[in-house]
Design a protein around this motif. Sequence first.
Motif, short mmCIF file in Angstrom:
data_model
loop_
_atom_site.label_atom_id
_atom_site.label_comp_id
_atom_site.label_asym_id
_atom_site.label_seq_id
_atom_site.Cartn_x
_atom_site.Cartn_y
_atom_site.Cartn_z
N THR A 147 0.83 -1.20 0.00
CA THR A 147 0.00 0.00 0.00
C THR A 147 0.87 1.25 0.00
OG1 THR A 147 -1.56 -1.25 1.37
CG2 THR A 147 -2.00 1.08 1.07
N ALA A 148 1.96 1.22 0.74
CA ALA A 148 2.88 2.36 0.75
C ALA A 148 3.53 2.59 -0.60
CB ALA A 148 3.95 2.14 1.81
N THR A 149 3.67 1.54 -1.39
CA THR A 149 4.27 1.63 -2.72
C THR A 149 3.41 2.48 -3.64
OG1 THR A 149 5.42 -0.48 -2.54
CG2 THR A 149 4.87 0.26 -4.76
N GLY A 150 4.01 3.48 -4.26
CA GLY A 150 3.25 4.42 -5.08
C GLY A 150 3.16 4.03 -6.54
N GLN A 151 2.78 2.77 -6.79
CA GLN A 151 2.59 2.30 -8.17
C GLN A 151 1.29 1.50 -8.23
OE1 GLN A 151 6.08 0.70 -10.33
NE2 GLN A 151 7.25 0.97 -8.44
N ASP A 152 0.37 1.93 -9.07
CA ASP A 152 -0.94 1.29 -9.16
C ASP A 152 -0.85 -0.19 -9.53
OD1 ASP A 152 -2.22 3.64 -8.50
OD2 ASP A 152 -2.63 4.21 -10.59
N VAL A 153 0.19 -0.56 -10.29
CA VAL A 153 0.31 -1.94 -10.74
C VAL A 153 0.42 -2.91 -9.56
CG1 VAL A 153 2.84 -1.91 -10.94
CG2 VAL A 153 1.50 -3.46 -12.39
N PHE A 154 0.89 -2.44 -8.41
CA PHE A 154 1.02 -3.30 -7.24
C PHE A 154 -0.25 -3.34 -6.38
CE2 PHE A 154 5.51 -2.40 -8.18
CZ PHE A 154 6.02 -3.69 -8.16
N HIS A 155 -1.20 -2.48 -6.70
CA HIS A 155 -2.41 -2.39 -5.88
C HIS A 155 -3.52 -3.24 -6.52
CE1 HIS A 155 -0.70 1.74 -4.49
NE2 HIS A 155 -0.08 0.72 -3.94
N GLN A 156 -3.27 -4.52 -6.60
CA GLN A 156 -4.20 -5.45 -7.22
C GLN A 156 -4.33 -6.71 -6.36
OE1 GLN A 156 -3.64 -5.96 -11.60
NE2 GLN A 156 -1.70 -4.94 -11.22
N TYR A 157 -5.44 -7.42 -6.54
CA TYR A 157 -5.64 -8.80 -6.05
C TYR A 157 -5.82 -8.94 -4.55
CZ TYR A 157 -3.28 -9.38 -10.57
OH TYR A 157 -2.89 -9.27 -11.88
N PHE A 158 -5.04 -8.20 -3.75
CA PHE A 158 -4.94 -8.53 -2.33
C PHE A 158 -5.80 -7.63 -1.45
CE2 PHE A 158 -0.72 -9.29 -4.35
CZ PHE A 158 -0.84 -10.66 -4.46
N TYR A 159 -6.98 -7.29 -1.93
CA TYR A 159 -7.88 -6.39 -1.22
C TYR A 159 -8.39 -7.03 0.08
CZ TYR A 159 -7.91 -4.25 -5.83
OH TYR A 159 -7.53 -3.68 -7.02
N PRO A 160 -8.70 -6.20 1.08
CA PRO A 160 -8.57 -4.74 1.11
C PRO A 160 -7.16 -4.30 1.48
CG PRO A 160 -9.56 -5.47 3.15
CD PRO A 160 -9.37 -6.70 2.31
N PHE A 161 -6.69 -3.25 0.84
CA PHE A 161 -5.40 -2.68 1.19
C PHE A 161 -5.55 -1.76 2.41
CE2 PHE A 161 -4.62 -4.04 -3.14
CZ PHE A 161 -3.34 -4.55 -3.05
N MET A 162 -4.41 -1.43 3.01
CA MET A 162 -4.40 -0.63 4.24
C MET A 162 -4.86 0.80 3.97
SD MET A 162 -3.18 -2.28 6.94
CE MET A 162 -2.51 -0.97 7.96
N GLU A 163 -5.47 1.40 4.98
CA GLU A 163 -5.75 2.82 4.95
C GLU A 163 -4.50 3.57 5.42
OE1 GLU A 163 -9.04 3.45 7.52
OE2 GLU A 163 -10.51 2.57 6.15
N GLY A 164 -4.50 4.88 5.22
CA GLY A 164 -3.48 5.70 5.84
C GLY A 164 -2.27 6.02 4.98
N PHE A 165 -2.41 5.95 3.65
CA PHE A 165 -1.33 6.34 2.75
C PHE A 165 -1.88 7.22 1.65
CE2 PHE A 165 0.19 2.41 4.64
CZ PHE A 165 1.49 2.71 4.96
N ARG A 166 -1.11 8.25 1.28
CA ARG A 166 -1.40 9.06 0.10
C ARG A 166 -0.10 9.26 -0.65
NH1 ARG A 166 -4.82 12.03 3.57
NH2 ARG A 166 -3.41 13.82 3.68
N TYR A 167 -0.22 9.62 -1.94
CA TYR A 167 0.95 9.64 -2.81
C TYR A 167 1.13 11.02 -3.44
CZ TYR A 167 -0.64 4.88 -2.27
OH TYR A 167 -1.10 3.70 -1.71
N ALA A 168 2.38 11.50 -3.40
CA ALA A 168 2.73 12.79 -4.00
C ALA A 168 3.70 12.56 -5.15
CB ALA A 168 3.36 13.71 -2.96
N ASP A 169 3.84 13.56 -6.00
CA ASP A 169 4.78 13.46 -7.13
C ASP A 169 6.21 13.61 -6.62
OD1 ASP A 169 2.70 13.23 -8.98
OD2 ASP A 169 2.50 15.41 -9.16
N ALA A 170 7.10 12.79 -7.15
CA ALA A 170 8.51 12.89 -6.80
C ALA A 170 9.09 14.21 -7.31
CB ALA A 170 9.29 11.72 -7.40
N ASN A 171 10.01 14.77 -6.55
CA ASN A 171 10.70 16.01 -6.91
C ASN A 171 9.76 17.19 -7.07
OD1 ASN A 171 13.41 14.97 -6.99
ND2 ASN A 171 12.89 13.95 -8.91
#
Length: 392
Positions: A147-171
């Motif tokens: 869930t901490a990983t900021g790539q949508d491709v990893f946010h599959q299959y293993f639902y529900p993912f954790m709450e408490g993370f948001r993603y910002a643009d690098a740099n």
Amino acid sequence: MTFEELKALDHAHTLQTYGRFDVAIAHGKGATLWDLEGKEYIDFTSGIGVNSVGYGNEQWAWSIYEQALALGHISNLFYTQPYAKLADVLCRRAGMAAAFFGNSGAEANEGIIKLARKYSFDKYGKGRSTILTLKNSFHGRTITTLTATGQDVFHQYFYPFMEGFRYADANDLESVKAEGGKDVCAVMLELVQGEGGVLPMEPDFVQGLAELCAERDWLLLVDEVQTGIGRTGTLFAYQQYGIQPDAASFAKGIAGGLPMGGFLVNEKCRNVLGAGMHGSTFGGNPIAASAALTVLDILDEDALEAVKEKGAYLRAGIEALDKKSIGSTRGLGLMIGIEVKEGYTNKALAAQLVQNGLLVLTAGPGLRLLPPLTITKEEMDKGLAIMAQVLE
């Protein structure tokens, strides 16, 4: 056992969760490997950044042997010398206050996530537990670190993912500010995004982020699982960015090939996690800790300076190749990314290089090189010669 027999045994009795190259490695020395048939390979992977002091390192092997004979495991219910000595060395060289030891990078990152939420809970109470991470990041394979990983491709299959993370643009500090709020307790980032394509953060962004975290009392968490333990030419990458994080995770190269991970904290966070609030049965294992002490002994300041020189040499050699399929390089020290041009794929190029005797990795759309930190000029030249041959 033949290669075909090994493959059959693998397919019969292990989960097929890895996209393996069609090679079975038997043994190695330095940065050179041999397969079951005796074919030679130059290794630009070091087991995904793990074999920091190379293969067949006798100093490292003897430290493991001697500790295994003395005490293999006893648990953290008792004091032992190796982990205490290791914590002392790491803290002195990293400028940190205290260490926690576990077994893997994901576990290390879970630890600093717990640290940040406990720090905020103790000081501000409930409702301030969100952690900001960066898009294109990678922080691990557990549910929380996925869930901490900021790539949508990893946010599959293993639902529900954790709450408490948001993603910002690098740099992009403004993107971090936009995602910030009263519910935020920390920002976690890699200073070089490894799985995302070996993408270094800009110094101005990192320094601005450190100032922002200090202003808002957000913990600054640096994921050094891949960049740490000399990979970028300093013990930790943050030492090249002019910052001191509140916590930094580490794993991969720390024990030179044995499973080990952990995190370091600054003085502010020293007492956040008390007795019974975090633990690991195998954490600080005497054998792994002894191996890690040897790794740190080998990777002294002269060796770290040599990592920078080797990285520059390797990148210059790649840039000088007559190449149609690859472009520019990027990275820090011996963490090198190579652009793959349109019309080619990194997986196909990696497979060709491996077939011709050079082990490489992929990351994002490009190639990734993580050679042993002790690699010699002769081994680098052999690897460059294979690259030149394949890329022609």
